[in-house]
Structures are given as C-alpha cells and as structure tokens.
Design a protein around this motif. Structure first.
Motif, PDB file in Angstrom:
ATOM      1  N   TRP A 188      -3.978 -18.191  -3.474  1.00 28.61           N
ATOM      2  CA  TRP A 188      -4.140 -17.320  -2.315  1.00 28.61           C
ATOM      3  C   TRP A 188      -3.807 -18.122  -1.065  1.00 28.61           C
ATOM      4  N   GLU A 189      -3.099 -17.528  -0.127  1.00 29.91           N
ATOM      5  CA  GLU A 189      -2.937 -18.111   1.199  1.00 29.91           C
ATOM      6  C   GLU A 189      -3.342 -17.041   2.191  1.00 29.91           C
ATOM      7  N   ILE A 190      -4.446 -17.312   2.908  1.00 34.50           N
ATOM      8  CA  ILE A 190      -5.069 -16.299   3.745  1.00 34.50           C
ATOM      9  C   ILE A 190      -4.796 -16.610   5.214  1.00 34.50           C
ATOM     10  N   PRO A 191      -4.168 -15.666   5.939  1.00 35.36           N
ATOM     11  CA  PRO A 191      -3.768 -15.907   7.333  1.00 35.36           C
ATOM     12  C   PRO A 191      -4.960 -15.923   8.299  1.00 35.36           C
ATOM     13  N   PRO A 192      -4.712 -16.342   9.546  1.00 36.64           N
ATOM     14  CA  PRO A 192      -5.794 -16.572  10.507  1.00 36.64           C
ATOM     15  C   PRO A 192      -6.679 -15.378  10.827  1.00 36.64           C
ATOM     16  N   ARG A 193      -6.151 -14.179  10.912  1.00 41.35           N
ATOM     17  CA  ARG A 193      -6.973 -13.047  11.337  1.00 41.35           C
ATOM     18  C   ARG A 193      -7.514 -12.216  10.177  1.00 41.35           C
ATOM     19  N   ALA A 194      -7.251 -12.622   8.957  1.00 45.85           N
ATOM     20  CA  ALA A 194      -7.820 -11.906   7.805  1.00 45.85           C
ATOM     21  C   ALA A 194      -9.270 -12.358   7.613  1.00 45.85           C
ATOM     22  N   ARG A 195     -10.075 -11.478   7.052  1.00 43.47           N
ATOM     23  CA  ARG A 195     -11.487 -11.805   6.822  1.00 43.47           C
ATOM     24  C   ARG A 195     -12.004 -11.001   5.654  1.00 43.47           C
ATOM     25  N   GLY A 196     -13.170 -11.411   5.129  1.00 41.22           N
ATOM     26  CA  GLY A 196     -13.712 -10.635   4.038  1.00 41.22           C
ATOM     27  C   GLY A 196     -14.779 -11.353   3.247  1.00 41.22           C
ATOM     28  N   SER A 197     -15.061 -10.786   2.074  1.00 42.75           N
ATOM     29  CA  SER A 197     -16.123 -11.325   1.229  1.00 42.75           C
ATOM     30  C   SER A 197     -15.792 -11.068  -0.242  1.00 42.75           C
ATOM     31  N   PHE A 198     -16.340 -11.951  -1.062  1.00 42.81           N
ATOM     32  CA  PHE A 198     -16.206 -11.836  -2.511  1.00 42.81           C
ATOM     33  C   PHE A 198     -17.578 -12.075  -3.124  1.00 42.81           C
ATOM     34  N   ARG A 199     -17.978 -11.207  -4.024  1.00 40.03           N
ATOM     35  CA  ARG A 199     -19.273 -11.363  -4.693  1.00 40.03           C
ATOM     36  C   ARG A 199     -19.048 -11.263  -6.195  1.00 40.03           C
ATOM     37  N   THR A 200     -19.503 -12.273  -6.910  1.00 36.08           N
ATOM     38  CA  THR A 200     -19.399 -12.335  -8.363  1.00 36.08           C
ATOM     39  C   THR A 200     -17.944 -12.197  -8.816  1.00 36.08           C
TER      40      THR A 200
ATOM     41  N   MET B 131      -6.948 -21.759  -3.014  1.00 38.90           N
ATOM     42  CA  MET B 131      -7.033 -20.992  -1.775  1.00 38.90           C
ATOM     43  C   MET B 131      -6.734 -21.869  -0.577  1.00 38.90           C
ATOM     44  N   ILE B 132      -5.893 -21.362   0.303  1.00 42.59           N
ATOM     45  CA  ILE B 132      -5.678 -21.966   1.614  1.00 42.59           C
ATOM     46  C   ILE B 132      -6.121 -20.904   2.614  1.00 42.59           C
ATOM     47  N   ILE B 133      -7.122 -21.245   3.414  1.00 42.98           N
ATOM     48  CA  ILE B 133      -7.714 -20.273   4.334  1.00 42.98           C
ATOM     49  C   ILE B 133      -7.519 -20.774   5.761  1.00 42.98           C
ATOM     50  N   HIS B 134      -6.867 -19.953   6.583  1.00 37.87           N
ATOM     51  CA  HIS B 134      -6.550 -20.331   7.967  1.00 37.87           C
ATOM     52  C   HIS B 134      -7.506 -19.719   8.989  1.00 37.87           C
ATOM     53  N   GLY B 135      -8.329 -18.776   8.606  1.00 36.68           N
ATOM     54  CA  GLY B 135      -9.209 -18.092   9.555  1.00 36.68           C
ATOM     55  C   GLY B 135     -10.459 -17.594   8.878  1.00 36.68           C
ATOM     56  N   GLY B 136     -10.962 -16.465   9.327  1.00 38.70           N
ATOM     57  CA  GLY B 136     -12.172 -15.924   8.728  1.00 38.70           C
ATOM     58  C   GLY B 136     -12.954 -15.105   9.735  1.00 38.70           C
ATOM     59  N   PRO B 137     -14.198 -14.866   9.407  1.00 40.82           N
ATOM     60  CA  PRO B 137     -15.005 -15.517   8.381  1.00 40.82           C
ATOM     61  C   PRO B 137     -14.755 -14.956   6.981  1.00 40.82           C
ATOM     62  N   TRP B 138     -15.003 -15.835   5.986  1.00 42.71           N
ATOM     63  CA  TRP B 138     -14.934 -15.489   4.574  1.00 42.71           C
ATOM     64  C   TRP B 138     -16.251 -15.873   3.931  1.00 42.71           C
ATOM     65  N   ARG B 139     -16.798 -14.979   3.131  1.00 41.80           N
ATOM     66  CA  ARG B 139     -18.063 -15.242   2.449  1.00 41.80           C
ATOM     67  C   ARG B 139     -17.854 -15.084   0.945  1.00 41.80           C
ATOM     68  N   PHE B 140     -18.322 -16.090   0.202  1.00 43.68           N
ATOM     69  CA  PHE B 140     -18.273 -16.081  -1.258  1.00 43.68           C
ATOM     70  C   PHE B 140     -19.706 -16.156  -1.761  1.00 43.68           C
ATOM     71  N   ASP B 141     -20.147 -15.158  -2.516  1.00 47.99           N
ATOM     72  CA  ASP B 141     -21.498 -15.133  -3.080  1.00 47.99           C
ATOM     73  C   ASP B 141     -21.414 -15.118  -4.597  1.00 47.99           C
ATOM     74  N   GLN B 142     -22.154 -16.001  -5.231  1.00 46.88           N
ATOM     75  CA  GLN B 142     -22.256 -16.050  -6.693  1.00 46.88           C
ATOM     76  C   GLN B 142     -20.885 -15.982  -7.354  1.00 46.88           C
ATOM     77  N   SER B 143     -19.948 -16.728  -6.817  1.00 47.12           N
ATOM     78  CA  SER B 143     -18.574 -16.715  -7.326  1.00 47.12           C
ATOM     79  C   SER B 143     -18.190 -18.097  -7.831  1.00 47.12           C
ATOM     80  N   GLN B 144     -17.112 -18.146  -8.596  1.00 50.82           N
ATOM     81  CA  GLN B 144     -16.572 -19.407  -9.100  1.00 50.82           C
ATOM     82  C   GLN B 144     -15.135 -19.535  -8.619  1.00 50.82           C
TER      83      GLN B 144
ATOM     84  N   ASP C  43     -22.168 -19.295  -0.972  1.00 50.37           N
ATOM     85  CA  ASP C  43     -23.584 -19.112  -1.270  1.00 50.37           C
ATOM     86  C   ASP C  43     -23.756 -18.940  -2.781  1.00 50.37           C
ATOM     87  N   ASP C  44     -24.418 -19.904  -3.393  1.00 48.88           N
ATOM     88  CA  ASP C  44     -24.668 -19.884  -4.838  1.00 48.88           C
ATOM     89  C   ASP C  44     -23.360 -19.781  -5.626  1.00 48.88           C
ATOM     90  N   CYS C  45     -22.411 -20.663  -5.292  1.00 48.65           N
ATOM     91  CA  CYS C  45     -21.087 -20.651  -5.917  1.00 48.65           C
ATOM     92  C   CYS C  45     -20.839 -21.941  -6.702  1.00 48.65           C
TER      93      CYS C  45
END
Length: 162
Positions: free
Chosen positions: A36-48, A64-77, A97-99
């Motif tokens: 994944w290559e995530i541009p500066p103004r993209a944002r989001g979350s992933f859970r499980t 993953m290459i992340i240029h912006g955010g915020p991005w939240r990862f919960d209980q993910s691998q 968080d818990d990843c």
C-alpha cells in the motif's frame, strides 16, 4: 492506482483525500495481500484486518508507506518477509492499538531464494515529521538485514505504551 515493478508486484495507492474504514470479523479477519502507498490527505481505520507482503527483492520495500493521516489500526496484523513492514513519511500519522507488526518467523524452509528466514527488516520506520503511537502492540520478528523494531529519524516521533 496500481503500479507494477520489475517483479510484476503491485502497490495499491488510494486516491489522495480518500477515507477508508475497514472492519472485519475477529474470527475470520479480512486479509489484504500486497503493498500500500497512502497519499498525504488520505485517512482511515482498520479493525481486525491482516496485511501481508513477501518479496524476493531485497530493498527498501514496505507493506505500507503512509504519507499522511490520521490512520488507526485496531487488533490488526501487519506482516512482512524480506522487507520493511511500515514506513511513515512526511506527515504520516499512525496509531497502532493492540496490533502485531513484524515478520512471520524463522522458517528456514522458505521458498525465498535470497534469504533464509521470514523476518521483516524493520517494523516501523518513522521519518520527516511523522508520528507513531503504538499502544499494547507487539513489534516482533524484525532485524533481517540489520533492521530494528522501530527506527525514528529527522523530526519524527514514536510513542510506545505497554
């Protein structure tokens, strides 16, 4: 957008400004194979969600290459073999968080031609003005090619909490 490299591998690049929110069942998590290559103004979350990428090309590739955010990862691998797991650049902003972030193991029966285990090189590389907040997360099975669990450079910052 998808880009193809010399190994015919692809990277997913969401449109700049996109919002992505993906939640899956803990008993049967969604699995996302590839880069994944995530541009500066993209944002989001992933859970499980499970992200994974394995490469035979020994270079600075990342799951993953992340240029912006915020991005939240919960209980993910987020797992990698033969490359970095995550690279935060520019103003990358990630909360784990818990990843689990790291490699797959030390399986020397790997079919990879150029390396003999399934570790990631680096767990998370934090550059420029990026920010990492890791809470109750495990960063393990890194160090392939002299890497580390977390590397911080420039004016970047990383916070790790038990």
């Amino acid at each position: 957008r998808r880009f193809q490299d010399e190994l015919e591998e692809y990277a997913l690049e969401p449109v700049d400004g996109a919002q992505i929110h993906l939640t899956s069942n803990a008993g049967a998590p969604a699995r996302m194979d590839g880069q994944w290559e995530i541009p500066p103004r993209a944002r989001g979350s992933f859970r499980t969600v499970e992200f994974c990428y394995e490469t035979k090309m020994l270079d600075a590739r990342s799951v993953m290459i992340i240029h912006g955010g915020p991005w939240r990862f919960d209980q993910s691998q987020i797992r990698a073999a033969g490359c970095q797991v995550m690279r935060l650049e520019y103003r990358g902003d990630v909360c784990l968080d818990d990843c689990f972030v790291g490699g797959y193991g030390f399986d020397r029966k790997s079919d990879f031609e150029r390396h003999d285990d399934l570790r990631a090189s680096n767990g998370v590389v934090v550059l420029d003005f990026a920010r990492l907040d890791a809470r109750a997360s495990r960063l393990e099975l890194t160090g392939f090619l002299g890497g580390a669990a977390i590397k911080v450079r420039g004016d970047a910052a990383a916070t790790v909490r038990g």
